[in-house]
Write an enzyme that holds these catalytic residues in place. Sequence first.
Site, PDB file in Angstrom:
ATOM      1  N   GLY A  18       0.780  -1.242   0.000  1.00 50.13           N
ATOM      2  CA  GLY A  18       0.000   0.000   0.000  1.00 50.13           C
ATOM      3  C   GLY A  18       0.807   1.286   0.000  1.00 50.13           C
ATOM      4  O   GLY A  18       0.271   2.342   0.364  1.00 50.13           O
ATOM      5  N   SER A  19       2.070   1.239  -0.471  1.00 45.01           N
ATOM      6  CA  SER A  19       2.827   2.498  -0.468  1.00 45.01           C
ATOM      7  C   SER A  19       2.247   3.495  -1.473  1.00 45.01           C
ATOM      8  O   SER A  19       2.280   4.709  -1.236  1.00 45.01           O
ATOM      9  CB  SER A  19       4.317   2.252  -0.722  1.00 45.01           C
ATOM     10  OG  SER A  19       4.533   1.874  -2.051  1.00 45.01           O
ATOM     11  N   ASN A  20       1.712   3.008  -2.590  1.00 48.12           N
ATOM     12  CA  ASN A  20       1.062   3.933  -3.539  1.00 48.12           C
ATOM     13  C   ASN A  20      -0.235   4.499  -2.954  1.00 48.12           C
ATOM     14  O   ASN A  20      -0.557   5.662  -3.163  1.00 48.12           O
ATOM     15  CB  ASN A  20       0.785   3.242  -4.875  1.00 48.12           C
ATOM     16  CG  ASN A  20       1.992   3.278  -5.793  1.00 48.12           C
ATOM     17  OD1 ASN A  20       2.366   4.331  -6.311  1.00 48.12           O
ATOM     18  ND2 ASN A  20       2.629   2.128  -5.977  1.00 48.12           N
ATOM     19  N   ARG A  68     -13.814 -14.441  -9.535  1.00 52.54           N
ATOM     20  CA  ARG A  68     -13.860 -13.083 -10.074  1.00 52.54           C
ATOM     21  C   ARG A  68     -15.277 -12.484 -10.051  1.00 52.54           C
ATOM     22  O   ARG A  68     -15.476 -11.349  -9.701  1.00 52.54           O
ATOM     23  CB  ARG A  68     -13.299 -13.075 -11.505  1.00 52.54           C
ATOM     24  CG  ARG A  68     -13.121 -11.698 -12.038  1.00 52.54           C
ATOM     25  CD  ARG A  68     -11.927 -11.612 -12.931  1.00 52.54           C
ATOM     26  NE  ARG A  68     -12.244 -12.134 -14.247  1.00 52.54           N
ATOM     27  CZ  ARG A  68     -11.415 -12.048 -15.281  1.00 52.54           C
ATOM     28  NH1 ARG A  68     -10.249 -11.477 -15.158  1.00 52.54           N
ATOM     29  NH2 ARG A  68     -11.766 -12.556 -16.446  1.00 52.54           N
ATOM     30  N   HIS A 112       1.940   0.671 -13.086  1.00 55.47           N
ATOM     31  CA  HIS A 112       2.684  -0.555 -13.402  1.00 55.47           C
ATOM     32  C   HIS A 112       4.182  -0.264 -13.361  1.00 55.47           C
ATOM     33  O   HIS A 112       4.635   0.744 -13.910  1.00 55.47           O
ATOM     34  CB  HIS A 112       2.263  -1.053 -14.791  1.00 55.47           C
ATOM     35  CG  HIS A 112       2.878  -2.363 -15.139  1.00 55.47           C
ATOM     36  ND1 HIS A 112       2.439  -3.551 -14.609  1.00 55.47           N
ATOM     37  CD2 HIS A 112       3.931  -2.677 -15.929  1.00 55.47           C
ATOM     38  CE1 HIS A 112       3.185  -4.540 -15.067  1.00 55.47           C
ATOM     39  NE2 HIS A 112       4.102  -4.031 -15.880  1.00 55.47           N
ATOM     40  N   GLU A 145      -9.656  -4.004 -21.319  1.00 55.29           N
ATOM     41  CA  GLU A 145      -9.860  -5.440 -21.076  1.00 55.29           C
ATOM     42  C   GLU A 145      -8.588  -6.272 -21.299  1.00 55.29           C
ATOM     43  O   GLU A 145      -8.560  -7.448 -20.957  1.00 55.29           O
ATOM     44  CB  GLU A 145     -11.065  -5.971 -21.871  1.00 55.29           C
ATOM     45  CG  GLU A 145     -11.023  -5.870 -23.373  1.00 55.29           C
ATOM     46  CD  GLU A 145     -11.049  -4.438 -23.902  1.00 55.29           C
ATOM     47  OE1 GLU A 145     -11.501  -3.521 -23.180  1.00 55.29           O
ATOM     48  OE2 GLU A 145     -10.595  -4.230 -25.039  1.00 55.29           O
ATOM     49  N   ASP A 148      -2.472  -4.633 -18.815  1.00 60.21           N
ATOM     50  CA  ASP A 148      -1.444  -3.580 -18.889  1.00 60.21           C
ATOM     51  C   ASP A 148      -1.323  -2.963 -20.284  1.00 60.21           C
ATOM     52  O   ASP A 148      -0.205  -2.706 -20.765  1.00 60.21           O
ATOM     53  CB  ASP A 148      -0.075  -4.142 -18.433  1.00 60.21           C
ATOM     54  CG  ASP A 148      -0.110  -4.667 -17.002  1.00 60.21           C
ATOM     55  OD1 ASP A 148      -0.867  -4.116 -16.190  1.00 60.21           O
ATOM     56  OD2 ASP A 148       0.618  -5.630 -16.700  1.00 60.21           O
ATOM     57  N   GLU A 177       7.039   6.068  -8.778  1.00 62.90           N
ATOM     58  CA  GLU A 177       5.599   5.742  -8.816  1.00 62.90           C
ATOM     59  C   GLU A 177       4.825   6.723  -7.937  1.00 62.90           C
ATOM     60  O   GLU A 177       3.770   7.231  -8.315  1.00 62.90           O
ATOM     61  CB  GLU A 177       5.350   4.314  -8.318  1.00 62.90           C
ATOM     62  CG  GLU A 177       5.833   3.236  -9.265  1.00 62.90           C
ATOM     63  CD  GLU A 177       5.448   1.837  -8.799  1.00 62.90           C
ATOM     64  OE1 GLU A 177       4.366   1.650  -8.238  1.00 62.90           O
ATOM     65  OE2 GLU A 177       6.262   0.912  -9.009  1.00 62.90           O
TER      66      GLU A 177
HETATM   67  C1  GAR Z   1       3.929  -1.304  -7.184  1.00 62.67           C
HETATM   68  O1  GAR Z   1       5.255  -1.376  -7.652  1.00 62.67           O
HETATM   69  C2  GAR Z   1       2.969  -1.339  -8.372  1.00 62.67           C
HETATM   70  O2  GAR Z   1       3.432  -0.661  -9.494  1.00 62.67           O
HETATM   71  C3  GAR Z   1       2.896  -2.819  -8.635  1.00 62.67           C
HETATM   72  O3  GAR Z   1       2.867  -3.414  -7.357  1.00 62.67           O
HETATM   73  C4  GAR Z   1       3.557  -2.586  -6.437  1.00 62.67           C
HETATM   74  C5  GAR Z   1       2.629  -2.299  -5.286  1.00 62.67           C
HETATM   75  O4  GAR Z   1       3.280  -1.595  -4.272  1.00 62.67           O
HETATM   76  N1  GAR Z   1       1.737  -3.144  -9.412  1.00 62.67           N
HETATM   77  C6  GAR Z   1       1.718  -4.133 -10.301  1.00 62.67           C
HETATM   78  O5  GAR Z   1       2.670  -4.851 -10.520  1.00 62.67           O
HETATM   79  C7  GAR Z   1       0.409  -4.302 -10.995  1.00 62.67           C
HETATM   80  N2  GAR Z   1       0.567  -5.077 -12.171  1.00 62.67           N
HETATM   81  P1  GAR Z   1       2.470  -0.847  -3.146  1.00 62.67           P
HETATM   82  O6  GAR Z   1       1.455  -1.860  -2.589  1.00 62.67           O
HETATM   83  O7  GAR Z   1       3.502  -0.481  -2.118  1.00 62.67           O
HETATM   84  O8  GAR Z   1       1.781   0.342  -3.754  1.00 62.67           O
END
Ligand code: GAR
Length: 192
Positions: A18-20, A68, A112, A145, A148, A177
């Site tokens: 969850g850093s983003n 899903r 991504h 759909e 990425d 990011e």
């Molecule tokens: C991030 O690097 C994000 O870009 C990647 O997962 C990580 C999550 O980090 N996402 C993917 O690979 C999606 N295909 P976070 O939980 O610390 O935000």
Amino acid sequence: MEKLFGKKNTAVLISGRGSNLKSLIKYSKTKRSLIRIVLVVSNNCSAKGLDYANKSKINNVFIKYSNRKSFEDRLLKLLKRNHVDLICLAGFMKILSGSFIKKYVRPILNIHPSLLPKYKGLNTHKKAIQNKDKYSGATVHIVNEKLDSGKIIIQKKVKILKSDSEKTLEKKVLKIEHKIYPKAINRLLTSD
Ligand code: GAR
């Protein structure tokens, strides 16, 4: 997308660290923010990101991913109930179906950790290092759909040094990011 009147109700979907999410919460509290985070959803009940939502008193929900269809049905109900205008995938490691994307007719963004269209899917840092790439980076794109593959909103490069490992590269990419996701949201919401 309709013209911008006030902040957009935003849901952030996570699966782990969850850093983003943390950086989006920080951004949402700034003056320049165009979003209000009204909902955080995780498919993982022990995602560390849920702590950030709790600390900021943001409504957060764990939805079990049995399959899903059941996950997306529950998610759709929550999005409607919370009047969500924008979804941000932030380390959400499940793929949303084409039918969900058609039903939810608002933008969905994803971040991504590669310079798309290079290295879709998993293990992006490993692939970049193995292929001796000079640069890696991160991309924010619209979700469609195909995995990425949607329209790119913003992309930023980082140099890969000979001394970089997967871990150090991940750290460098993650840092950018956190900068580009808020920028991409502002760009999306202010474009015609
Ligand atoms: C991030 O690097 C994000 O870009 C990647 O997962 C990580 C999550 O980090 N996402 C993917 O690979 C999606 N295909 P976070 O939980 O610390 O935000």
